[in-house]
Design a protein around this motif. Structure first.
Motif, PDB file in Angstrom:
ATOM      1  N   ASN A 134       6.029  -9.824  -4.859  1.00 58.92           N
ATOM      2  CA  ASN A 134       4.789  -9.239  -5.373  1.00 58.92           C
ATOM      3  C   ASN A 134       3.946  -8.624  -4.258  1.00 58.92           C
ATOM      4  O   ASN A 134       3.220  -7.649  -4.479  1.00 58.92           O
ATOM      5  CB  ASN A 134       3.980 -10.294  -6.121  1.00 58.92           C
ATOM      6  N   GLY A 135       4.053  -9.201  -3.052  1.00 60.71           N
ATOM      7  CA  GLY A 135       3.365  -8.607  -1.910  1.00 60.71           C
ATOM      8  C   GLY A 135       3.892  -7.220  -1.610  1.00 60.71           C
ATOM      9  O   GLY A 135       3.121  -6.288  -1.327  1.00 60.71           O
ATOM     10  N   GLY A 136       5.218  -7.059  -1.662  1.00 67.90           N
ATOM     11  CA  GLY A 136       5.815  -5.744  -1.448  1.00 67.90           C
ATOM     12  C   GLY A 136       5.381  -4.746  -2.504  1.00 67.90           C
ATOM     13  O   GLY A 136       5.112  -3.582  -2.214  1.00 67.90           O
ATOM     14  N   LEU A 137       5.297  -5.212  -3.767  1.00 66.42           N
ATOM     15  CA  LEU A 137       4.849  -4.344  -4.855  1.00 66.42           C
ATOM     16  C   LEU A 137       3.394  -3.929  -4.646  1.00 66.42           C
ATOM     17  O   LEU A 137       3.041  -2.754  -4.837  1.00 66.42           O
ATOM     18  CB  LEU A 137       4.997  -5.065  -6.195  1.00 66.42           C
ATOM     19  N   PHE A 138       2.541  -4.879  -4.251  1.00 68.70           N
ATOM     20  CA  PHE A 138       1.129  -4.579  -4.024  1.00 68.70           C
ATOM     21  C   PHE A 138       0.954  -3.516  -2.939  1.00 68.70           C
ATOM     22  O   PHE A 138       0.210  -2.537  -3.123  1.00 68.70           O
ATOM     23  CB  PHE A 138       0.388  -5.865  -3.626  1.00 68.70           C
ATOM     24  N   PHE A 139       1.638  -3.681  -1.811  1.00 66.71           N
ATOM     25  CA  PHE A 139       1.523  -2.714  -0.721  1.00 66.71           C
ATOM     26  C   PHE A 139       2.065  -1.350  -1.145  1.00 66.71           C
ATOM     27  O   PHE A 139       1.513  -0.312  -0.763  1.00 66.71           O
ATOM     28  CB  PHE A 139       2.275  -3.217   0.508  1.00 66.71           C
ATOM     29  N   SER A 140       3.134  -1.347  -1.934  1.00 62.31           N
ATOM     30  CA  SER A 140       3.716  -0.079  -2.398  1.00 62.31           C
ATOM     31  C   SER A 140       2.763   0.655  -3.327  1.00 62.31           C
ATOM     32  O   SER A 140       2.519   1.854  -3.162  1.00 62.31           O
ATOM     33  CB  SER A 140       5.040  -0.349  -3.109  1.00 62.31           C
ATOM     34  N   LEU A 141       2.225  -0.057  -4.318  1.00 64.75           N
ATOM     35  CA  LEU A 141       1.305   0.575  -5.270  1.00 64.75           C
ATOM     36  C   LEU A 141       0.043   1.079  -4.574  1.00 64.75           C
ATOM     37  O   LEU A 141      -0.435   2.191  -4.855  1.00 64.75           O
ATOM     38  CB  LEU A 141       0.920  -0.424  -6.364  1.00 64.75           C
ATOM     39  N   LEU A 142      -0.489   0.280  -3.653  1.00 62.33           N
ATOM     40  CA  LEU A 142      -1.685   0.698  -2.925  1.00 62.33           C
ATOM     41  C   LEU A 142      -1.408   1.950  -2.112  1.00 62.33           C
ATOM     42  O   LEU A 142      -2.231   2.875  -2.054  1.00 62.33           O
ATOM     43  CB  LEU A 142      -2.145  -0.441  -2.007  1.00 62.33           C
ATOM     44  N   GLY A 143      -0.228   2.002  -1.490  1.00 66.71           N
ATOM     45  CA  GLY A 143       0.144   3.189  -0.728  1.00 66.71           C
ATOM     46  C   GLY A 143       0.246   4.427  -1.591  1.00 66.71           C
ATOM     47  O   GLY A 143      -0.220   5.516  -1.202  1.00 66.71           O
ATOM     48  N   PHE A 144       0.829   4.280  -2.781  1.00 67.81           N
ATOM     49  CA  PHE A 144       0.938   5.432  -3.688  1.00 67.81           C
ATOM     50  C   PHE A 144      -0.425   5.874  -4.203  1.00 67.81           C
ATOM     51  O   PHE A 144      -0.678   7.075  -4.375  1.00 67.81           O
ATOM     52  CB  PHE A 144       1.869   5.093  -4.856  1.00 67.81           C
ATOM     53  N   ILE A 145      -1.315   4.927  -4.473  1.00 63.86           N
ATOM     54  CA  ILE A 145      -2.671   5.280  -4.919  1.00 63.86           C
ATOM     55  C   ILE A 145      -3.385   6.101  -3.852  1.00 63.86           C
ATOM     56  O   ILE A 145      -4.035   7.124  -4.151  1.00 63.86           O
ATOM     57  CB  ILE A 145      -3.475   3.998  -5.254  1.00 63.86           C
ATOM     58  N   PHE A 146      -3.249   5.691  -2.595  1.00 62.35           N
ATOM     59  CA  PHE A 146      -3.873   6.443  -1.506  1.00 62.35           C
ATOM     60  C   PHE A 146      -3.285   7.846  -1.398  1.00 62.35           C
ATOM     61  O   PHE A 146      -4.006   8.816  -1.136  1.00 62.35           O
ATOM     62  CB  PHE A 146      -3.688   5.700  -0.177  1.00 62.35           C
TER      63      PHE A 146
END
Length: 426
Positions: A134-146
């Motif tokens: 879930n940590g990997g998913l969180f960092f991925s989604l945050l990166g895409f949002i940016f």
């Protein structure tokens, strides 16, 4: 030596990873951690050691050298003492001395105590896997949002996916670490979870792989492809051969754009950085065997790199884990360490093909593919072995799980009854 049912030890050990992520982020206040990572690591490790210390186990601890891995660990420890003794410069400064202590503590906590805790507490192993996934998913989604909203915390990397980390190469290793636990959850829990949970984990895996591509970090792409290949090849075996021709065509078509995005100059530049390192290694037989010291090795490398190419003053290391290890601790220690890890990987490959229990087999495959993918990225990065980054903790845990599971014959994918009736012995 450890109270293996104390959950505080587990949560404190995980706290150090986001602390080092924050240290490498662009967030306000990261500089506070930047100059204090050694002290923070020692403080948290000390808390873990104090809370986990068990006097009875320590007094009755026995050293057994029946397994090959135990013998290698003994020689590794001896080689580490020799290289430290050969480089007394490490103890001429406070921070360098503390760095040596910090490495010892990190090894004790993340290679020995936490893996043993996870093996004996399978419910916490599941929590650990889910936290990483879930940590990997969180960092991925945050990166895409940016990326979508064109928020560029670092103008020089505005086109790459960063998330909160300050450099795409450091963001990439997060996805290299997290995609294998996500794969494990999909296969491990497939018959237990709902349809929507299956969709969630499959989407999570695809998002993390896509995020890896958008970091434009070739080392991460190569590591991910190799990790996926190892996982599917070991799990599906002969069936995987039928899908292989399609993957051989599909991967280059999809990945070529991302692989070429930064151009090949920076990729070739990685090999350029090895030239001054090679000069240092072959400077003398003593330096080749025992290195320049844990911290002094990189100090000397920077001096040689600037003398070799003055424009590279911003480079801190050779961007290769194994070359950096030789510079720091010498060829003897590095060769023993690699032999130790490779012997575990090969042992688990054999165990995978012999194992009849599908859950144990899946656990072995998880360990193999996790280790291989991270070590592959180590060919192009040095952060795997640095205190100030957040990879060494996870890597030590995975290798520790391989070590303890190999000598205990139990894996944390079963019920608690099996574990506590068959405890891991020292």
């Amino acid at each position: 030596m450890t109270k293996y049912k104390n959950p505080i030890v587990f949560y404190l050990s995980l706290l150090l990873i986001p602390a080092m992520m924050y240290r490498n982020s662009w967030l306000p206040g990261a500089s506070v951690v930047l100059f204090n990572e050694v002290y923070i690591s020692i403080f948290l490790c000390s808390m873990i050691l104090l809370l986990g210390f068990d006097l009875n186990e320590f007094l009755y601890m026995q050293l057994r050298f029946s397994l090959l891995e135990r013998k290698i660990l003994f020689f590794l420890t001896f080689a580490a003492f020799v290289t430290v003794a050969y480089n007394p410069i490490e103890f001429t400064g406070l921070k360098s001395s503390l760095s040596v202590i910090c490495y010892v503590m990190l090894f004790t906590v993340y290679f020995y105590w936490i893996p043993k805790f996870l093996v004996l507490n399978p419910s916490f192993f599941e929590k650990f896997i889910k936290i990483i996934s879930n940590g990997g998913l969180f960092f991925s989604l945050l990166g895409f949002i940016f990326l979508i909203f064109n928020f560029n915390p670092r103008a020089d990397w505005s086109a790459a996916l960063l998330s909160i980390i300050g450099h795409p190469n450091n963001t990439s290793i997060i996805m290299t670490i997290s995609f294998v636990p996500t794969l494990l959850l999909i296969y491990w829990k497939w018959n237990e979870i709902t349809f929507w949970s299956k969709c969630f984990y499959i989407a999570s895996l695809l998002i993390q792989i896509a995020a890896q591509l958008f970091t434009f970090t070739r080392a991460g792409m190569i590591a991910t492809v190799i990790g996926l290949f190892v996982f599917f090849a070991l799990y599906h075996r002969s069936k995987f051969l039928f899908a292989l021709p399609f993957l051989v065509i599909l991967i280059p078509v999809i990945g070529l754009y991302f692989f070429r995005a930064k151009g090949f100059a920076s990729f070739l530049g990685r090999f350029y950085l090895l030239i001054p390192a090679a000069g240092m290694i072959f400077q003398s037989n003593e330096r080749m065997l025992w290195g320049y010291g844990l911290t002094n090795g990189m100090v000397e490398y920077r001096k040689n790199l600037v003398a070799f190419s003055p424009n590279e003053f911003h480079i801190l290391d050779p961007h290769n884990t194994y070359v950096s290890l030789i510079l720091m601790l010498g060829m003897v220690f590095t060769a023993l360490l690699l032999f130790f890890v490779v012997s575990l990987i090969l042992k688990y490959v054999v165990k995978t093909f012999k194992e009849k229990d599908r859950s144990k087999e899946l656990f072995y495959i998880f360990l193999i593919s996790s280790t291989v993918s991270i070590m592959t990225q180590g060919l192009f990065d040095t952060e795997l072995i640095k205190i100030e980054y957040f990879t060494i903790h996870y890597l030590l845990i995975v290798i520790g799980l391989m070590y303890f599971s190999s000598k205990s014959f139990i894996v944390p994918l079963k019920s608690n009854i099996e574990y506590y009736s068959n405890p891991v012995k020292n």
